[in-house]
Design an enzyme around this catalytic site. Structure first.
Site, PDB file in Angstrom:
ATOM      1  N   CYS A   2       0.883  -0.950   0.007  1.00  0.00           N
ATOM      2  CA  CYS A   2       0.153   0.025   0.021  1.00  0.00           C
ATOM      3  C   CYS A   2       1.018   1.289  -0.002  1.00  0.00           C
ATOM      4  O   CYS A   2       1.334   1.465   0.872  1.00  0.00           O
ATOM      5  CB  CYS A   2      -1.132  -0.057   1.320  1.00  0.00           C
ATOM      6  N   GLU A 111      -3.905   1.333  -5.990  1.00  0.00           N
ATOM      7  CA  GLU A 111      -2.860  -0.015  -6.275  1.00  0.00           C
ATOM      8  C   GLU A 111      -2.851   0.014  -7.894  1.00  0.00           C
ATOM      9  O   GLU A 111      -3.641   0.421  -8.377  1.00  0.00           O
ATOM     10  CB  GLU A 111      -3.583  -1.476  -5.832  1.00  0.00           C
TER      11      GLU A 111
END
Length: 258
Positions: A2, A111
């Protein structure tokens, strides 16, 4: 991993969701990047029986975990994530797992899906909860002290294997802590790391939705709401249907700091 997330929720909703009083209104942050300050929640002082005052408090830390034993930050990698599977025993995170577990509120995270073809452009996705405006990621914090006595509060977000929904984009995702588990996760006095292992697992399928967005989020200077605008996926980048029994991409494809 992340490497980018956003926090757009108003303070009153965060106070209610996290049961914290000391959260003030802050500007909406669309592109939170490593080394920037992030809002976290920690366990506070236990209140007297019958008190309705929150037992948690909010604070800001630098996104980029720094273990207390590091002498020179320039010689240490930037740890923005910690792998849930190994954090309990890893030297960098072992103490924090035992004594300094935190919550990191977010509206969602970003992402990238990396195509297998050489030279093909990665597709960015804005991944947000399907229901509600806020989610809490599991995290760890550490206060690093320099030789001159100055201190810096630092933090990292825990990640785990992606669920079926997210594995089509990436093989890792942040650990999500549900509201009913906030107290147990933050309780480092009676809950040892082995007691909260069951919380460090992929969130259920259907919790998140992945929306294709432009590559604007890749530049830290882009901080406006336009980075959340959906885009049409090119045919070669469209997400394939997850086949029953299919495995997530190998961990060797993951961008890792460990």
């Amino acid at each position: 991993m992340c490497g980018r997330f956003a926090l757009l929720t108003k303070a009153d909703l965060m106070r209610e969701f996290l049961n914290v009083l000391n959260i003030e209104d802050t500007p909406e942050r669309y592109n939170i990047a490593p080394t920037q300050p992030i809002l976290i929640v920690i366990a506070g002082e236990r209140q007297e029986p019958g008190s309705n005052l929150p037992e948690r408090k909010a604070m800001l830390v630098r996104w980029g975990f720094m273990p207390g034993w590091v002498k020179d930050p320039r010689d240490f990698p930037l740890l923005i994530n910690a792998r849930a599977e190994t954090a309990i025993g890893k030297a960098s995170f072992k103490a924090a797992m035992r004594h300094r577990r935190i919550l990191v509120p977010a509206s969602g995270f970003f992402e990238w899906r990396r195509p297998e073809e050489k030279g093909a452009k990665a597709q960015a996705y804005w991944i947000r909860p399907k229901k509600g405006e806020i989610v809490a990621f599991a995290g760890l914090m550490e206060t690093w002290s320099s030789a001159d006595g100055s201190e810096v509060d630092t933090g990292a977000i825990l990640t785990t294997a992606a669920n079926n929904d997210i594995s089509r984009v990436h093989d890792r995702m942040p650990v999500v802590i549900r509201p009913e588990d906030f107290s147990r996760w933050l309780d480092c006095k009676t809950q040892e790391p082995r007691d909260v292992v069951d919380l460090m697992k992929p969130i259920d399928d259907g919790f998140f939705e992945a929306i294709p967005v432009s590559d604007k989020v890749g530049k830290v200077a882009n901080m406006g709401p336009d980075i959340l605008e959906p885009v049409e996926e090119r045919a070669e980048e469209a997400l394939p249907e997850k086949k029953k029994g299919a495995q997530a991409p190998p961990l060797s494809d993951q961008l890792s700091l460990f």
